[in-house]
Every structure is written in structure tokens, then in C-alpha cells.
Write a protein that holds these residues in place. Structure first.
Motif, PDB file in Angstrom:
ATOM      1  N   GLU A   2     -22.737  -4.150  -8.257  1.00  0.00           N
ATOM      2  CA  GLU A   2     -23.113  -4.623  -9.589  1.00  0.00           C
ATOM      3  C   GLU A   2     -23.560  -6.082  -9.579  1.00  0.00           C
ATOM      4  O   GLU A   2     -24.529  -6.444 -10.229  1.00  0.00           O
ATOM      5  CB  GLU A   2     -21.959  -4.422 -10.565  1.00  0.00           C
ATOM      6  CG  GLU A   2     -20.759  -5.284 -10.251  1.00  0.00           C
ATOM      7  CD  GLU A   2     -19.468  -4.741 -10.786  1.00  0.00           C
ATOM      8  OE1 GLU A   2     -19.448  -4.127 -11.850  1.00  0.00           O
ATOM      9  OE2 GLU A   2     -18.460  -4.930 -10.106  1.00  0.00           O
ATOM     10  N   TRP A   5     -26.952  -6.285  -8.071  1.00  0.00           N
ATOM     11  CA  TRP A   5     -27.938  -5.752  -9.008  1.00  0.00           C
ATOM     12  C   TRP A   5     -28.249  -6.769 -10.105  1.00  0.00           C
ATOM     13  O   TRP A   5     -29.398  -6.932 -10.504  1.00  0.00           O
ATOM     14  CB  TRP A   5     -27.437  -4.439  -9.592  1.00  0.00           C
ATOM     15  CG  TRP A   5     -28.468  -3.709 -10.400  1.00  0.00           C
ATOM     16  CD1 TRP A   5     -28.465  -3.512 -11.751  1.00  0.00           C
ATOM     17  CD2 TRP A   5     -29.661  -3.106  -9.917  1.00  0.00           C
ATOM     18  NE1 TRP A   5     -29.573  -2.814 -12.135  1.00  0.00           N
ATOM     19  CE2 TRP A   5     -30.334  -2.551 -11.020  1.00  0.00           C
ATOM     20  CE3 TRP A   5     -30.228  -2.986  -8.656  1.00  0.00           C
ATOM     21  CZ2 TRP A   5     -31.548  -1.888 -10.891  1.00  0.00           C
ATOM     22  CZ3 TRP A   5     -31.436  -2.314  -8.530  1.00  0.00           C
ATOM     23  CH2 TRP A   5     -32.084  -1.771  -9.647  1.00  0.00           C
ATOM     24  N   LYS A   9     -31.920  -8.212 -10.733  1.00  0.00           N
ATOM     25  CA  LYS A   9     -32.607  -7.942 -12.000  1.00  0.00           C
ATOM     26  C   LYS A   9     -32.783  -9.183 -12.874  1.00  0.00           C
ATOM     27  O   LYS A   9     -33.800  -9.337 -13.530  1.00  0.00           O
ATOM     28  CB  LYS A   9     -31.830  -6.884 -12.808  1.00  0.00           C
ATOM     29  CG  LYS A   9     -31.838  -5.501 -12.258  1.00  0.00           C
ATOM     30  CD  LYS A   9     -33.139  -4.785 -12.447  1.00  0.00           C
ATOM     31  CE  LYS A   9     -33.368  -4.405 -13.873  1.00  0.00           C
ATOM     32  NZ  LYS A   9     -34.629  -3.686 -14.079  1.00  0.00           N
ATOM     33  N   ILE A 144     -27.822   1.018 -13.005  1.00  0.00           N
ATOM     34  CA  ILE A 144     -29.279   0.934 -12.841  1.00  0.00           C
ATOM     35  C   ILE A 144     -29.965   1.342 -14.149  1.00  0.00           C
ATOM     36  O   ILE A 144     -30.893   0.677 -14.608  1.00  0.00           O
ATOM     37  CB  ILE A 144     -29.735   1.832 -11.668  1.00  0.00           C
ATOM     38  CG1 ILE A 144     -29.191   1.263 -10.352  1.00  0.00           C
ATOM     39  CG2 ILE A 144     -31.253   1.960 -11.628  1.00  0.00           C
ATOM     40  CD1 ILE A 144     -29.308   2.196  -9.167  1.00  0.00           C
TER      41      ILE A 144
END
Length: 188
Positions: A2, A5, A9, A144
Motif C-alpha cells: 500500500e 502504491w 500514484k 488499486i
């Protein structure tokens, strides 16, 4: 996953808005885990005495429920002020809902600690492993999927969605090792 990610992002500037609230939850979970370590040897000693084992399970779970309830209410009611005082108003505005998600996530994990230890005592660590894999299998794809719409709050909610499977582990653990699901205990 996480945190990687989030950085991919949203960049490194978004990471503290996720990690700082998560640390609050981790500290609570660690506190509960350290309390339960005290009863783990007693669980092993009482495996042959179902009545005492049930009493120990219920007493320790009541204590954890009390602590968890206090943690949830305090974090939700004072979380925004806490984050404002601790860091600043801008941080609190961006991290409060992440904090709420993490509070529920780590509260569920805290409630599972006793059942986790019970599974270990009964040589059923495979249950713990299975539910951990289920948690990851649910959370990772949701992280996601929800990141685009709700950013880091969506990632925190995805983690929470995965952790909900541990409630099923409580039911299975009670059914297997406590002689049945303790419906009246949970209703009280």
C-alpha cells in the motif's frame, strides 16, 4: 504494497497523510498484542480444561473490547483535533478520514489477537495463514481499484475491507475451540 502504491500514484508528499494515522492504529494494536502475550502461556496450560479456557477467552476478549471501544470513540471524536495539534490543520484535513479507516482496521485486528493466539495454541496456525492470505487477496486489488476515486482514503478503506474477513475467523475459532459460537457473549 500500500505504501509503495501511494508513492507511485500520488508521490512521496501524500505518504505521511496515510502513514501517520496508520501509526496510531499500529500503536494501539501493538499495545493490545502485548497484553495478550501475557495470557498466551495460560491458554496452552488450559487446553485440557474447556470451562476455564472459555472463561479466559471471554474475560480477555471483554477487556480488549473495552479498550477497543474507548480507542474507536476517542479517535473519531477527537481525531481531527488530535491531528491538528500534533501536526497542523492542513494535515488534519487531509488525514482525518484515513485515521478513521485505520482506527476501524486496527480495532478489528485487536479483537482478533485473542482468537489468533487461541488458534496457535490449538495448533491451527493454518487458519491464521489462510485468513491473512484472504485479507491480502481482497485488499490489494481493492487498493488499486479505489485509489483513483478516493486516493489514500480509498486505500485505507481497501485495507479495512480486507480485514473484515478476520471477523469470520473469530466465528470459526469459537466454533472449533470454544464448543460453538458465543452468540450470547457477543450480544451482551
Amino acid at each position: 504494497f500500500e505504501r509503495g502504491w501511494i508513492v507511485r500514484k500520488f508521490g512521496t508528499k501524500a505518504l505521511p497523510f496515510y502513514v501517520v494515522p496508520m501509526m496510531v492504529g499500529l500503536y494501539f494494536h501493538g499495545f493490545v498484542g502485548s497484553l495478550v502475550l501475557v495470557i498466551f502461556p495460560v491458554f496452552n496450560e488450559l487446553l485440557a480444561d474447556q470451562e476455564k479456557l472459555n472463561r479466559l477467552y471471554q474475560t480477555s476478549t471483554k477487556i480488549i473490547l473495552t479498550l477497543t471501544g474507548f480507542f474507536i470513540v476517542t479517535s473519531i471524536v477527537t481525531g481531527r483535533v488530535f491531528l491538528s495539534v500534533w501536526i497542523d490543520d492542513k494535515f488534519a484535513a487531509g488525514a482525518y478520514w484515513v485515521l478513521v479507516g485505520h482506527v476501524f482496521t486496527f480495532s478489528i485486528l485487536a479483537l482478533v489477537v485473542v482468537v489468533w493466539q487461541m488458534n496457535e495454541s490449538h495448533r491451527a496456525a493454518n487458519l491464521n495463514a489462510i485468513f491473512t492470505v484472504l485479507w491480502l487477496a481482497i485488499s490489494a486489488p481493492l487498493m488499486i481499484a479505489l485509489a483513483d476515486r478516493w486516493q489514500i482514503t480509498g486505500i485505507a478503506l481497501a485495507r479495512l475491507a480486507g480485514v473484515i474477513v478476520f471477523i469470520v475467523m473469530i466465528v470459526i475459532g469459537e466454533k472449533r475451540f470454544m464448543g460453538g459460537v458465543l452468540y450470547s457473549f457477543w450480544a451482551n
